[in-house]
Design an enzyme around this catalytic site. Structure first.
Site, PDB file in Angstrom:
ATOM      1  N   GLN A 215      35.588  31.434  62.789  1.00  0.00           N
ATOM      2  CA  GLN A 215      35.338  32.619  63.038  1.00  0.00           C
ATOM      3  C   GLN A 215      35.679  33.510  61.832  1.00  0.00           C
ATOM      4  OE1 GLN A 215      37.689  35.110  65.979  1.00  0.00           O
ATOM      5  NE2 GLN A 215      37.288  33.067  66.820  1.00  0.00           N
TER       6      GLN A 215
ATOM      7  N   HIS B 262      35.717  38.178  60.779  1.00  0.00           N
ATOM      8  CA  HIS B 262      35.619  39.619  61.328  1.00  0.00           C
ATOM      9  C   HIS B 262      35.127  40.422  60.291  1.00  0.00           C
ATOM     10  CE1 HIS B 262      37.698  37.963  64.600  1.00  0.00           C
ATOM     11  NE2 HIS B 262      38.767  37.553  63.997  1.00  0.00           N
TER      12      HIS B 262
ATOM     13  N   GLU C 278      43.552  41.062  61.941  1.00  0.00           N
ATOM     14  CA  GLU C 278      44.642  40.705  62.705  1.00  0.00           C
ATOM     15  C   GLU C 278      45.742  39.654  62.121  1.00  0.00           C
ATOM     16  OE1 GLU C 278      41.842  38.417  65.154  1.00  0.00           O
ATOM     17  OE2 GLU C 278      42.538  36.512  64.538  1.00  0.00           O
TER      18      GLU C 278
ATOM     19  N   HIS D 231      38.638  31.577  59.657  1.00  0.00           N
ATOM     20  CA  HIS D 231      39.742  31.247  60.159  1.00  0.00           C
ATOM     21  C   HIS D 231      39.533  30.441  61.383  1.00  0.00           C
ATOM     22  CE1 HIS D 231      39.628  35.330  61.797  1.00  0.00           C
ATOM     23  NE2 HIS D 231      40.081  34.823  62.905  1.00  0.00           N
TER      24      HIS D 231
ATOM     25  N   ARG E 108      30.697  33.810  64.493  1.00  0.00           N
ATOM     26  CA  ARG E 108      31.212  32.590  64.644  1.00  0.00           C
ATOM     27  C   ARG E 108      30.489  31.733  63.453  1.00  0.00           C
ATOM     28  NH1 ARG E 108      31.391  34.797  69.398  1.00  0.00           N
ATOM     29  NH2 ARG E 108      33.264  34.793  70.584  1.00  0.00           N
TER      30      ARG E 108
END
Length: 402
Positions: free
Chosen positions: A96, A98, A133, A262, A281
């Site tokens: 995926q 972001h 993240e 990642h 994804r």
């Protein structure tokens, strides 16, 4: 200070044993993937200030300035801008990426305008926020992070000896980095799934054999073979081969910024992220893959995964530095008989004990209430509340930069 009661999320990829082992509880036999600490509306922590348990997001909403601190509210709005987790991967998560903040805001507005329900399976943007993240390993941790240099990936693919992979290796050698990575990822994800399944099967068999033989790329081949066994025939297996294979030792971390492909493969870690659900994804999932939007978001730049290690400060705080402000993660290593550690109190914070025992109390007041945190237990400390840490163990501290 408030003790947090937290929710465990039973996603299918979760380990059945890692979180129970940390918490000292009996495994249920079902996967326990994530333990959430924070005020995300999907599973907010609960606190009890004398009138029974109340979700933390409701507590914050009732008085955000008092709970979060005025600087944090002015920067990020009247909500806790991060989510802290224990993450336990028993099998590979989806591959995926972001979006960045501008992409998330534009994508959310577009899907809202087109009337796509927020819970629709083909919806890409659940909110208007970005989702940087970081994962800090508590056990040996394995993952994929960022694109490997094209010439190295070409050698890895060639080493498998699979004829149908040769065109991808040739593209990686023949074109500039960004164009090569874009062309190969586009070709892999856009290929007919049934046709790609044979390539995945051949590559899986070869990767398993080469991993057993040792030699160059043996660890990576073993990881890709394990991914393929979890997702047989998925084109995402070949896409995964474009990425750096990473092994973290306890205490090491990865920061995952916008556009970086990642996947987590195995292990237990402390994860912190901006409070968002935006995920695009690339594969290794039965869920929706929007290839055109994904290719618009991915950053086609190769490089090392960039393993982070904490930097110690004179007051004993060890900081995992990141380039964003929605979260700030650090840890304290507490020793018996050592001087107390006193975190700054400008903004709200969550304290998580991952090893040993820690006591959280008000400095200079032996009569004040105190909390004892065992492994896996956590506390919420609102802005302006001074606390000190003592004990023998490890405590992670999550807050914001404001």
């Amino acid at each position: 200070m408030d003790r947090l009661t937290n929710t465990i999320r039973p996603y299918a990829w979760g380990s059945a044993t890692a979180i129970p082992e940390l918490l000292g509880t009996t495994p249920t036999g079902e996967p326990q993937a994530e333990l959430w600490m924070g005020a995300h509306p999907g599973a907010p922590s609960r606190i009890d200030r004398g009138n029974g348990p109340v979700p933390l997001d409701q507590v914050i909403a009732a008085d955000p300035g008092r709970e979060l601190g005025t600087p944090a509210v002015e920067r990020f709005g009247p909500r806790l801008p991060f989510l802290l987790k224990l993450l336990a991967a028993g099998s590979p998560l989806s591959l995926q990426v972001h979006p960045d903040l501008a992409q998330a805001a534009a994508g959310f507005a577009d899907e809202e305008a087109r009337g796509i329900p927020v819970d629709a399976p083909h919806r890409n943007y659940k909110d208007a926020n970005h989702k940087p993240e970081m994962i800090v390993a508590l056990t040996p941790f394995e993952g994929l992070c960022g694109f490997r240099h094209p010439e190295e990936t070409a050698a890895l693919l060639t080493g498998l000896g699979v004829d149908s992979l040769k065109p991808y290796a040739d593209l990686l050698r023949a074109h500039p980095e960004e164009a090569a990575l874009r062309e190969v990822l586009t070709a892999v994800l856009g290929a007919e799934r049934d046709a790609m399944a044979g390539t995945v099967d051949e590559a899986t068999e070869a990767a398993g054999r080469l991993a057993a033989e040792g030699g160059p790329h043996a660890d990576a081949y073993a990881a890709y073979a394990a991914i393929a066994h979890a997702y047989p025939g998925d084109p995402g297996v070949i896409a995964a081969m474009l990425l750096n294979h990473v092994r973290l030792q306890p205490g090491e971390a990865l920061f995952l910024g916008a556009g970086i492909p990642h996947a987590y493969l195995s292990g237990l870690g402390v994860e912190i992220m901006a409070n968002s659900d935006n995920v695009l994804r690339c594969g290794l999932t039965p869920k929706h893959v929007d290839i055109p939007e994904l290719l618009r978001i991915v950053r086609f730049h190769a490089g090392d995964a960039g393993i982070l290690r904490p930097e110690a400060s004179p007051d004993g705080e060890e900081l995992y530095g990141t380039p964003i402000d929605e979260f700030r993660l650090s840890r304290y290593s507490l020793a018996a008989g050592a001087a107390p550690r006193t975190p700054h109190d400008r903004t709200a914070q969550i304290l998580l004990c991952t090893e040993g025992t820690a006591t959280v109390r008000t400095p200079g007041d032996p009569e004040a209430p105190q909390l004892t945190l065992e492994r896996g237990q956590s506390a919420y400390v609102r802005a302006g509340e001074k606390v000190e840490l003592t004990g023998e163990g490890t405590v992670f501290r999550a807050t914001v930069v404001a």
